[in-house]
Design a protein around this motif. Structure first.
Motif, short mmCIF file in Angstrom:
data_model
loop_
_atom_site.label_atom_id
_atom_site.label_comp_id
_atom_site.label_asym_id
_atom_site.label_seq_id
_atom_site.Cartn_x
_atom_site.Cartn_y
_atom_site.Cartn_z
N ALA A 15 0.87 -1.19 0.00
CA ALA A 15 0.00 0.00 0.00
C ALA A 15 0.90 1.23 0.00
N VAL A 16 0.54 2.20 -0.84
CA VAL A 16 1.35 3.40 -1.01
C VAL A 16 0.47 4.62 -0.85
N GLU A 17 0.96 5.60 -0.10
CA GLU A 17 0.32 6.91 -0.03
C GLU A 17 1.34 7.93 -0.48
N VAL A 18 0.95 8.78 -1.44
CA VAL A 18 1.82 9.83 -1.95
C VAL A 18 1.15 11.17 -1.66
N CYS A 19 1.90 12.08 -1.04
CA CYS A 19 1.36 13.39 -0.68
C CYS A 19 2.25 14.50 -1.22
N ASP A 20 1.60 15.52 -1.80
CA ASP A 20 2.31 16.74 -2.16
C ASP A 20 1.68 17.88 -1.38
N ALA A 21 1.97 19.11 -1.74
CA ALA A 21 1.44 20.27 -1.01
C ALA A 21 -0.07 20.38 -1.14
N ASP A 22 -0.67 19.76 -2.17
CA ASP A 22 -2.11 19.88 -2.41
C ASP A 22 -2.94 18.84 -1.67
N GLU A 23 -2.56 17.57 -1.80
CA GLU A 23 -3.34 16.50 -1.19
C GLU A 23 -2.59 15.17 -1.29
N GLY A 51 -5.05 7.65 -8.81
CA GLY A 51 -6.25 8.44 -9.11
C GLY A 51 -6.00 9.92 -9.29
N ARG A 52 -4.74 10.31 -9.44
CA ARG A 52 -4.43 11.70 -9.71
C ARG A 52 -3.01 11.82 -10.24
N TRP A 53 -2.71 12.96 -10.82
CA TRP A 53 -1.41 13.26 -11.39
C TRP A 53 -0.57 14.03 -10.38
N PHE A 54 0.72 13.79 -10.37
CA PHE A 54 1.65 14.56 -9.56
C PHE A 54 2.66 15.23 -10.47
N GLU A 55 2.99 16.46 -10.18
CA GLU A 55 3.99 17.21 -10.95
C GLU A 55 5.38 16.90 -10.40
N PRO A 58 8.97 17.67 -4.85
CA PRO A 58 9.00 16.84 -3.65
C PRO A 58 7.63 16.27 -3.29
N VAL A 59 7.63 15.02 -2.87
CA VAL A 59 6.45 14.35 -2.33
C VAL A 59 6.87 13.52 -1.13
N ALA A 60 5.91 13.26 -0.25
CA ALA A 60 6.14 12.35 0.88
C ALA A 60 5.45 11.04 0.55
N VAL A 61 6.16 9.95 0.70
CA VAL A 61 5.63 8.63 0.35
C VAL A 61 5.65 7.74 1.59
N THR A 62 4.52 7.11 1.87
CA THR A 62 4.41 6.13 2.94
C THR A 62 4.09 4.78 2.30
N VAL A 63 4.80 3.76 2.71
CA VAL A 63 4.64 2.42 2.14
C VAL A 63 4.38 1.43 3.27
N GLU A 64 3.43 0.51 3.06
CA GLU A 64 3.21 -0.61 3.96
C GLU A 64 3.23 -1.90 3.16
N LEU A 65 4.10 -2.81 3.55
CA LEU A 65 4.20 -4.12 2.92
C LEU A 65 3.52 -5.13 3.83
N SER A 66 2.54 -5.85 3.29
CA SER A 66 1.78 -6.83 4.08
C SER A 66 1.93 -8.22 3.49
N ALA A 76 7.52 2.21 5.73
CA ALA A 76 8.55 3.22 5.50
C ALA A 76 7.90 4.54 5.13
N GLU A 77 8.54 5.61 5.54
CA GLU A 77 8.16 6.96 5.13
C GLU A 77 9.39 7.57 4.49
N ARG A 78 9.24 8.04 3.27
CA ARG A 78 10.38 8.60 2.54
C ARG A 78 9.97 9.91 1.86
N ASP A 79 10.92 10.83 1.81
CA ASP A 79 10.77 12.02 0.97
C ASP A 79 11.36 11.65 -0.38
N VAL A 80 10.58 11.87 -1.43
CA VAL A 80 11.00 11.50 -2.79
C VAL A 80 10.89 12.74 -3.65
N HIS A 81 11.85 12.92 -4.54
CA HIS A 81 11.78 14.02 -5.50
C HIS A 81 11.38 13.43 -6.86
N LEU A 82 10.16 13.74 -7.32
CA LEU A 82 9.70 13.28 -8.62
C LEU A 82 10.40 14.08 -9.72
#
Length: 110
Positions: A15-23, A51-55, A58-66, A76-82
């Motif tokens: 499971a992945v969550e990607v966040c930028d300044a908008d949402e 379900g959305r586009w990212f420019e 920088p984004v914050a990414v949270t990952v859960e491996l089950s 894991a929580e990582r800062d990623v530069h797209l």
């Protein structure tokens, strides 16, 4: 997303969550069986999956491996530069593709 051999699950999900300044946007991808046994593997989460586009930027990414039972075995929580990628060259790829990579490590195990 890169999943090292030390975090191998024969079946499960990521499971992945990607966040930028908008949402934020989330997606879950099923991990099917791997015939070769315990190996490192990867997962590709696309903007369609999220379900959305990212420019680019920088984004914050949270990952859960089950595992197959739904037990979270690594997080894991990582800062990623797209960035923009042009795998076939700018003349072929037009505006290019926005990409980023997250790699889990053994220290992400719960």
């Amino acid at each position: 997303m890169e999943i090292p051999r030390v975090l191998f699950v024969s079946t499960g999900s990521v499971a992945v969550e990607v966040c930028d300044a908008d949402e934020c946007a989330t997606a879950t991808q099923r991990l099917g069986p791997v015939p070769e046994g315990a190996v490192g593997r990867g997962a590709n989460i696309t903007f369609d999956d999220l379900g959305r586009w990212f420019e680019p930027g920088p984004v914050a990414v949270t990952v859960e491996l089950s595992d197959a039972d739904g037990t979270v075995i690594a997080t894991a929580e990582r800062d990623v530069h797209l960035t923009r990628s042009y795998p076939n060259g700018e003349s072929c790829d037009g505006d290019g593709y926005v990409v980023g990579t997250v790699a889990l490590t053994a220290s992400d195990r719960l």
